[in-house]
Motif scaffolding. Structure first.
Motif, PDB file in Angstrom:
ATOM      1  N   LEU A  77       0.671  -1.491   0.054  1.00 26.22           N
ATOM      2  CA  LEU A  77       0.139   0.072  -0.031  1.00 26.22           C
ATOM      3  C   LEU A  77       1.039   1.760  -0.076  1.00 26.22           C
ATOM      4  O   LEU A  77       1.813   1.010   1.137  1.00 26.22           O
ATOM      5  CB  LEU A  77      -1.005  -0.064   1.077  1.00 26.22           C
ATOM      6  CG  LEU A  77      -1.812  -1.103   1.574  1.00 26.22           C
ATOM      7  CD1 LEU A  77      -2.848  -1.115   2.208  1.00 26.22           C
ATOM      8  CD2 LEU A  77      -2.570  -1.179   0.219  1.00 26.22           C
ATOM      9  N   GLY A 108       0.194   4.680   2.415  1.00 24.63           N
ATOM     10  CA  GLY A 108      -0.570   3.704   2.120  1.00 24.63           C
ATOM     11  C   GLY A 108      -1.980   4.070   3.196  1.00 24.63           C
ATOM     12  O   GLY A 108      -1.334   4.390   3.936  1.00 24.63           O
ATOM     13  N   ARG A 109      -3.485   4.127   3.126  1.00 23.64           N
ATOM     14  CA  ARG A 109      -4.387   3.953   3.488  1.00 23.64           C
ATOM     15  C   ARG A 109      -4.913   2.732   3.926  1.00 23.64           C
ATOM     16  O   ARG A 109      -4.803   1.539   2.606  1.00 23.64           O
ATOM     17  CB  ARG A 109      -5.184   4.759   3.150  1.00 23.64           C
ATOM     18  CG  ARG A 109      -4.692   6.513   2.710  1.00 23.64           C
ATOM     19  CD  ARG A 109      -5.244   6.436   3.634  1.00 23.64           C
ATOM     20  NE  ARG A 109      -4.452   8.815   3.589  1.00 23.64           N
ATOM     21  CZ  ARG A 109      -3.477   9.161   4.353  1.00 23.64           C
ATOM     22  NH1 ARG A 109      -2.443   8.243   4.737  1.00 23.64           N
ATOM     23  NH2 ARG A 109      -2.810  10.093   4.280  1.00 23.64           N
ATOM     24  N   PRO A 110      -5.419   2.042   5.038  1.00 23.76           N
ATOM     25  CA  PRO A 110      -6.374   1.155   5.499  1.00 23.76           C
ATOM     26  C   PRO A 110      -7.299   0.522   4.033  1.00 23.76           C
ATOM     27  O   PRO A 110      -7.590  -0.733   3.649  1.00 23.76           O
ATOM     28  CB  PRO A 110      -6.703   1.027   6.765  1.00 23.76           C
ATOM     29  CG  PRO A 110      -5.774   2.252   7.291  1.00 23.76           C
ATOM     30  CD  PRO A 110      -5.368   3.254   6.246  1.00 23.76           C
ATOM     31  N   ALA A 156       2.950  -1.001   4.342  1.00 23.48           N
ATOM     32  CA  ALA A 156       2.481  -0.184   3.854  1.00 23.48           C
ATOM     33  C   ALA A 156       3.622   1.087   3.892  1.00 23.48           C
ATOM     34  O   ALA A 156       4.000   1.202   4.996  1.00 23.48           O
ATOM     35  CB  ALA A 156       1.600   0.444   4.706  1.00 23.48           C
ATOM     36  N   CYS A 177      -2.663   0.097   8.478  1.00 27.77           N
ATOM     37  CA  CYS A 177      -3.331  -0.256   7.738  1.00 27.77           C
ATOM     38  C   CYS A 177      -1.953  -1.983   7.930  1.00 27.77           C
ATOM     39  O   CYS A 177      -3.935  -2.620   8.044  1.00 27.77           O
ATOM     40  CB  CYS A 177      -2.402  -0.119   6.444  1.00 27.77           C
ATOM     41  SG  CYS A 177      -1.951   1.556   6.120  1.00 27.77           S
TER      42      CYS A 177
END
Length: 258
Positions: free
Chosen positions: A167, A176-178, A199, A207
């Motif tokens: 991510l 990155g984003r969950p 991530a 994440c």
């Protein structure tokens, strides 16, 4: 609640001491980091080595030196080398690294190997012969589609089902984003994969907790992130590992060690 395994990626291909003084570069530094991270809960080390100028290297001799140092310092820790190009190496050089080392475990980026399909066939075949545990690096659902095609065509042996979803990215800098995990899980839902997640950025921990909750394993460390969720700089890789283990335990998850 879920069980999970934890890999640490302590340096990556790009960051330097100027980014963080505790970023390990030398075999001795990597060994010390491996020992501290193993004590904190990491079961595997994702290993990058550097040249004399600190640049990313796939040199087999440098790998052997680092692997020997890690084995002495943390004998129960698994070691996974990387064949990542980092924009420097061609698939032929990545294959040569695998041929020279025949490692127990290695990560291979699907989109990099896709630049030379004939080399990909040889690389995956070599790993099957050597017993190398391959972890396919998947940067996007398009990489999942490429891997799916390779399973169907026999380029990748059917037994090689270990992957890592990524991510975010280095350049352009994209955290990155969950919520990005769902696209990977959806794209891969028919493949029966053993998957992990890493991530970029300070939302790394969120994440990874989402990945554990979804049934995956995780990879944490300075390769992808140097900060706490609040934006404070982490002390070192072991602190990063320990913080994730603590957060996962508070969420009711169980760490599996070697």
């Amino acid at each position: 609640m879920a069980d999970y395994q934890l890999t640490v990626a302590p340096n990556g291909a790009r960051r330097q001491k100027a980014d963080h003084p505790e970023l390990p570069i030398t075999p001795q530094e990597l060994a010390q980091t491996a020992r501290a991270c193993a004590e904190a809960g990491a079961s595997t080390l994702h290993l990058h080595v550097r040249d004399d100028a600190g640049g990313h290297s796939l040199d087999a001799g440098r790998y052997r030196a680092a692997m020997a140092a890690v084995a002495d310092a943390a004998p129960n820790m698994g070691v996974q080398i990387t064949t990542e190009s980092a924009g420097i190496y061609a698939p032929e050089t990545q294959l040569a690294c695998l041929q020279a080392l025949r490692p127990a475990a290695a990560s291979i980026a699907v989109r990099e190997m896709a630049r030379a399909p004939e080399v990909a066939v040889r690389a995956y075949g070599l790993c099957a012969e050597a017993g190398t545990q391959v972890q396919h690096i998947l940067y996007s659902p398009a990489c999942v589609a490429q891997l799916t095609s390779w399973y169907a065509d026999g380029v990748v042996p059917a037994a090689m089902r270990d992957v890592i979803f990524v991510l975010g990215q280095y350049a352009p800098a994209t955290p990155g984003r969950p919520d990005g995990l769902a696209d990977f899980v959806s794209a891969a839902q028919t493949l029966d994969l053993s998957w992990s997640l890493c991530a970029f950025g300070r939302d790394e921990r969120a994440c990874l907790l989402a990945a554990i909750q979804a049934g995956g394993n995780v990879r944490v460390g300075f390769e992808n992130n140097l900060e706490t969720p609040e934006g404070r700089v982490l002390k070192d890789n072991a602190a990063s590992v320990a913080a994730l283990v603590k957060a996962a335990a508070l969420a009711g998850h169980t760490l599996k060690r070697n």
